[in-house]
Every structure is written in C-alpha cells, then in structure tokens.
Design a protein around this motif. Sequence first.
Motif, PDB file in Angstrom:
ATOM      1  N   ASN A  14      30.850  40.008 100.154  1.00 41.30           N
ATOM      2  CA  ASN A  14      32.089  40.008  99.385  1.00 41.30           C
ATOM      3  C   ASN A  14      32.194  41.298  98.563  1.00 41.30           C
ATOM      4  O   ASN A  14      31.289  42.146  98.600  1.00 41.30           O
ATOM      5  N   GLU A  15      33.278  41.448  97.823  1.00 37.96           N
ATOM      6  CA  GLU A  15      33.505  42.693  97.087  1.00 37.96           C
ATOM      7  C   GLU A  15      32.432  42.919  96.017  1.00 37.96           C
ATOM      8  O   GLU A  15      31.960  44.044  95.835  1.00 37.96           O
ATOM      9  N   PHE A  16      32.042  41.853  95.312  1.00 34.19           N
ATOM     10  CA  PHE A  16      30.987  42.004  94.315  1.00 34.19           C
ATOM     11  C   PHE A  16      29.709  42.547  94.959  1.00 34.19           C
ATOM     12  O   PHE A  16      29.098  43.486  94.450  1.00 34.19           O
ATOM     13  N   GLU A  17      29.278  41.929  96.052  1.00 32.64           N
ATOM     14  CA  GLU A  17      28.052  42.361  96.726  1.00 32.64           C
ATOM     15  C   GLU A  17      28.148  43.807  97.182  1.00 32.64           C
ATOM     16  O   GLU A  17      27.175  44.558  97.111  1.00 32.64           O
ATOM     17  N   SER A  18      29.326  44.201  97.652  1.00 37.10           N
ATOM     18  CA  SER A  18      29.524  45.582  98.079  1.00 37.10           C
ATOM     19  C   SER A  18      29.244  46.552  96.932  1.00 37.10           C
ATOM     20  O   SER A  18      28.525  47.534  97.096  1.00 37.10           O
ATOM     21  N   TRP A  19      29.802  46.287  95.762  1.00 36.52           N
ATOM     22  CA  TRP A  19      29.592  47.165  94.610  1.00 36.52           C
ATOM     23  C   TRP A  19      28.155  47.076  94.107  1.00 36.52           C
ATOM     24  O   TRP A  19      27.566  48.086  93.728  1.00 36.52           O
ATOM     25  N   LEU A  43      30.475  44.380  87.599  1.00 32.40           N
ATOM     26  CA  LEU A  43      30.599  43.511  86.429  1.00 32.40           C
ATOM     27  C   LEU A  43      32.036  43.054  86.178  1.00 32.40           C
ATOM     28  O   LEU A  43      32.239  41.988  85.613  1.00 32.40           O
ATOM     29  N   THR A  44      33.004  43.864  86.592  1.00 36.44           N
ATOM     30  CA  THR A  44      34.392  43.414  86.426  1.00 36.44           C
ATOM     31  C   THR A  44      34.682  42.223  87.332  1.00 36.44           C
ATOM     32  O   THR A  44      35.543  41.408  87.028  1.00 36.44           O
ATOM     33  N   LEU A  45      33.948  42.133  88.431  1.00 36.92           N
ATOM     34  CA  LEU A  45      34.149  41.044  89.382  1.00 36.92           C
ATOM     35  C   LEU A  45      33.305  39.819  89.039  1.00 36.92           C
ATOM     36  O   LEU A  45      33.670  38.694  89.376  1.00 36.92           O
ATOM     37  N   ARG A  46      32.164  40.046  88.397  1.00 38.82           N
ATOM     38  CA  ARG A  46      31.266  38.948  88.032  1.00 38.82           C
ATOM     39  C   ARG A  46      30.629  39.287  86.674  1.00 38.82           C
ATOM     40  O   ARG A  46      29.482  39.697  86.586  1.00 38.82           O
TER      41      ARG A  46
END
Length: 65
Positions: A14-19, A43-46
């Motif tokens: 997902n996008e969090f994992e990508s970052w 951190l903005t995503l999680r």
Amino acid sequence: SQSVRIIAFIPAQNEFESWFYRGTYHFESGQPAKARAAFEKALTLRPGEPRVLAYLEKLPPAPQQ
C-alpha cells in the motif's frame, strides 16, 4: 559517478508501505534527507507508526531553515 538502482517487488504494497520502504532504503544507503522526507510522508498516512518513529530517532536533526 556510478549508481545502482535496487528494485523489489512486494505484492499488495500500500502507499504507506511504499513510503516506509523507500525511507528504509535511503536510510541504509546514507541519504538522511531523503530518508526523512519519505518517513515524514509515511507518517502522514499512518501517524504515530512506531517503526517510522524509530527510524526518525536514528536520523540526524533536520537542518533549520
């Protein structure tokens, strides 16, 4: 100068994992500014994610502007 591009295919990322994984790559390759930027995006995503916070604690302080 030479460069190496490392590519890993991780299913269902997902996008969090990508970052997060981008940040770990930059951290391990000695690019703290790029690592910090990627971890901050993660951190903005999680918000409050302990893995991200642990890496951020290991980075040198961000330069003051």
